[in-house]
Write an enzyme that holds these catalytic residues in place. Structure first.
Site, PDB file in Angstrom:
ATOM      1  N   TRP A 104       0.867  -1.359  -0.134  1.00  0.00           N
ATOM      2  CA  TRP A 104      -0.019  -0.136   0.054  1.00  0.00           C
ATOM      3  C   TRP A 104       0.873   1.212   0.031  1.00  0.00           C
ATOM      4  O   TRP A 104       0.472   2.233  -0.635  1.00  0.00           O
ATOM      5  CB  TRP A 104      -1.019  -0.082   1.147  1.00  0.00           C
ATOM      6  CG  TRP A 104      -1.920  -1.119   0.989  1.00  0.00           C
ATOM      7  CD1 TRP A 104      -2.104  -2.053   1.918  1.00  0.00           C
ATOM      8  CD2 TRP A 104      -2.758  -1.431  -0.005  1.00  0.00           C
ATOM      9  NE1 TRP A 104      -2.689  -3.067   1.361  1.00  0.00           N
ATOM     10  CE2 TRP A 104      -3.505  -2.693   0.303  1.00  0.00           C
ATOM     11  CE3 TRP A 104      -3.068  -0.736  -1.248  1.00  0.00           C
ATOM     12  CZ2 TRP A 104      -4.594  -3.145  -0.785  1.00  0.00           C
ATOM     13  CZ3 TRP A 104      -4.244  -1.291  -2.134  1.00  0.00           C
ATOM     14  CH2 TRP A 104      -4.526  -2.577  -1.898  1.00  0.00           C
TER      15      TRP A 104
ATOM     16  N   ASP B  23      -1.456   6.575   6.420  1.00  0.00           N
ATOM     17  CA  ASP B  23      -2.786   5.725   6.223  1.00  0.00           C
ATOM     18  C   ASP B  23      -3.018   4.780   7.044  1.00  0.00           C
ATOM     19  O   ASP B  23      -2.277   3.966   7.526  1.00  0.00           O
ATOM     20  CB  ASP B  23      -2.359   4.767   4.932  1.00  0.00           C
ATOM     21  CG  ASP B  23      -3.392   4.076   4.465  1.00  0.00           C
ATOM     22  OD1 ASP B  23      -4.340   3.700   5.109  1.00  0.00           O
ATOM     23  OD2 ASP B  23      -3.142   3.237   3.332  1.00  0.00           O
TER      24      ASP B  23
ATOM     25  N   LYS C 136     -12.430  -1.675   7.254  1.00  0.00           N
ATOM     26  CA  LYS C 136     -11.773  -2.763   7.997  1.00  0.00           C
ATOM     27  C   LYS C 136     -12.397  -2.664   9.372  1.00  0.00           C
ATOM     28  O   LYS C 136     -12.896  -3.520   9.964  1.00  0.00           O
ATOM     29  CB  LYS C 136     -10.299  -2.521   8.148  1.00  0.00           C
ATOM     30  CG  LYS C 136      -9.755  -3.007   6.438  1.00  0.00           C
ATOM     31  CD  LYS C 136      -8.492  -2.447   6.235  1.00  0.00           C
ATOM     32  CE  LYS C 136      -8.109  -2.428   4.771  1.00  0.00           C
ATOM     33  NZ  LYS C 136      -8.377  -3.568   4.220  1.00  0.00           N
TER      34      LYS C 136
HETATM   35  C1  LIG Z   1      -3.597  -0.198   4.503  1.00  0.00           C
HETATM   36  C2  LIG Z   1      -4.364   0.005   3.286  1.00  0.00           C
HETATM   37  N1  LIG Z   1      -4.386   1.026   2.519  1.00  0.00           N
HETATM   38  C3  LIG Z   1      -5.099   1.314   1.401  1.00  0.00           C
HETATM   39  C4  LIG Z   1      -5.932   0.126   1.077  1.00  0.00           C
HETATM   40  C5  LIG Z   1      -6.723   0.311  -0.222  1.00  0.00           C
HETATM   41  O1  LIG Z   1      -8.087   0.703   0.115  1.00  0.00           O
HETATM   42  P1  LIG Z   1      -9.039   0.888  -0.864  1.00  0.00           P
HETATM   43  O2  LIG Z   1      -9.447  -0.442  -1.379  1.00  0.00           O
HETATM   44  O3  LIG Z   1     -10.293   1.481  -0.041  1.00  0.00           O
HETATM   45  O4  LIG Z   1      -8.708   1.915  -1.972  1.00  0.00           O
HETATM   46  C6  LIG Z   1      -5.990  -0.985   1.776  1.00  0.00           C
HETATM   47  C7  LIG Z   1      -6.710  -2.042   1.324  1.00  0.00           C
HETATM   48  O5  LIG Z   1      -6.928  -3.252   1.802  1.00  0.00           O
HETATM   49  C8  LIG Z   1      -5.152  -1.026   3.033  1.00  0.00           C
HETATM   50  O6  LIG Z   1      -5.112  -2.152   3.568  1.00  0.00           O
END
Ligand SMILES: Cc1ncc(COP(=O)(O)O)c(C=O)c1O
Length: 360
Positions: free
Chosen positions: A101, A171, A195
């Site tokens: 991520w 994030d 989550k």
């Molecule tokens: C830490 C983290 N950041 C970003 C994301 C991406 O999220 P989204 O699917 O809402 O774009 C995730 C998705 O699992 C994640 O676990």
């Protein structure tokens, strides 16, 4: 009705109490004669829902007055672009790469400016958090970016990086509201809610007010400008109204549970049960450096792909669902978010023990 223990990394388990309350209000929300899903986002009833949600979140996270709370859409992934578009005044940013991520966020930011990857744990497949106490932070960096809890690899920053005075952007998608945080240490703290907080479709960004300006990169769409949403109290256009309503219910549940200090204790107790089991097991092995272990996502392996597959299949038959690791890493992963009860982790460890006895 039968419910399973759902160890999904996201969308993920929500508190039963919240789901039941939402079901009760489905046909007639508080005498309005309609579902929140059917309601104008400009109605009195929804105004109260979003304002109460924000007030409860502010109380839970102890958000200082000079921070705005924004309810946005586009998933956490949209923030990968929105952050540089709004913050890259010098067109330079530093990224700490602790998994997929953070990597994706850095790649996206590269479309808008120069990205310096000032630390990484890629050398050991992201199984640890690099020492961030004295990094080579760029003099002209607009911000330093981290992914605080790495959903796929199961690591968590236990200490925030020393950004040497630069703005910190984090994030927290997979550790949102799992423990208290000091919001004042961040420029932006954001996450997708799917989550720990609610249904997919809502992103919450908590942003220091002075960072919300019209001075964004040329060509930044109106919808991707923080100021648009801040000026309109997250009602510039139709927000993900039903999702925000569920988030609000989860905030109330968290307050009733005793707030984030209590959640931290509960989460530590749950995670300890699983990590202690892994540490003594002859068959299962945790994949993360112990000091960097996440309280939310616990990856583990047997070392034998066939045995992993057998475990996942039999666990599912026993009502323990979604234990397959992320498709990029394999093995198993148990996500044990706020709403996973202690009994769920007890059931998992008991099953692992039995599986080990039968298959070792
Ligand atoms: C830490 C983290 N950041 C970003 C994301 C991406 O999220 P989204 O699917 O809402 O774009 C995730 C998705 O699992 C994640 O676990």
């Amino acid at each position: 009705m039968s419910r399973v223990y759902n160890f999904s990394a996201g969308p993920a388990v929500l508190p039963e109490e919240v789901l039941k309350a939402a079901a009760e209000e489905m046909m007639d929300y508080k005498g309005t004669g309609m579902s929140v899903m059917e309601m104008s986002h400009r109605s009195k009833a929804f105004e109260e829902i979003i304002q109460t949600a924000e007030a409860d979140l502010r109380e839970l996270m102890n958000i200082p007055d000079n921070y705005k709370v924004l309810f946005l859409q586009g998933g956490a992934s949209q923030q990968f672009a929105m952050i540089p578009m709004n913050l890259m005044k010098n067109k330079v940013a530093d990224y700490i790469i602790t998994g997929q991520w953070a990597k994706k966020a850095a790649q996206e930011a590269e479309k808008y400016g120069k990205v310096n990857r000032i630390a990484s744990s890629a050398d050991k497949t992201f199984s640890y958090i690099p020492d961030c106490s004295d990094l080579d932070v760029s003099d002209d960096a607009d911000y330093v970016y981290i992914c605080e809890n790495n959903t796929i690899y199961g690591t968590k920053f236990k200490e925030l990086p020393n950004t040497k005075g630069k703005l910190l952007v984090s994030d927290v998608s997979s550790c949102f509201l799992s423990e208290p945080v000091d919001v004042s240490k961040y420029g932006i703290i954001y996450g997708g809610v799917q989550k720990n907080i609610g249904p997919a479709g809502v992103v919450i960004a908590v942003i220091r007010e002075d960072l919300i300006t019209e001075d964004v990169l040329p060509g930044t769409p109106t919808m991707l400008t923080y100021k648009t949403h801040a000026d309109a109290d997250s009602l510039y256009n139709t927000p993900p109204a039903y999702g925000i309503y569920i988030c609000g219910k989860v905030f109330q549940w968290l307050k009733k549970m005793g707030g984030l200090d209590v959640m931290k204790e509960r989460n530590e107790k749950k995670a300890k049960l699983l990590y202690d089991f892994l540490d003594q097991s002859q068959m299962f092995k945790g994949t993360v450096e112990p000091k960097d272990r996440s309280l939310m996502n616990v990856p583990f392996v047997t070392g034998d792909a066939e045995l992993d597959a057998k475990f996942i299949k039999e666990a599912k038959e026993a009502g323990l669902e979604n234990l397959k690791g992320h498709r990029s890493v394999g093995g198993m992963r148990a996500s044990i978010y706020n709403a996973m009860p202690y009994e769920g982790v007890e059931a998992l460890t008991a099953f692992m023990k039995k599986f080990e006895e039968e298959n070792l």
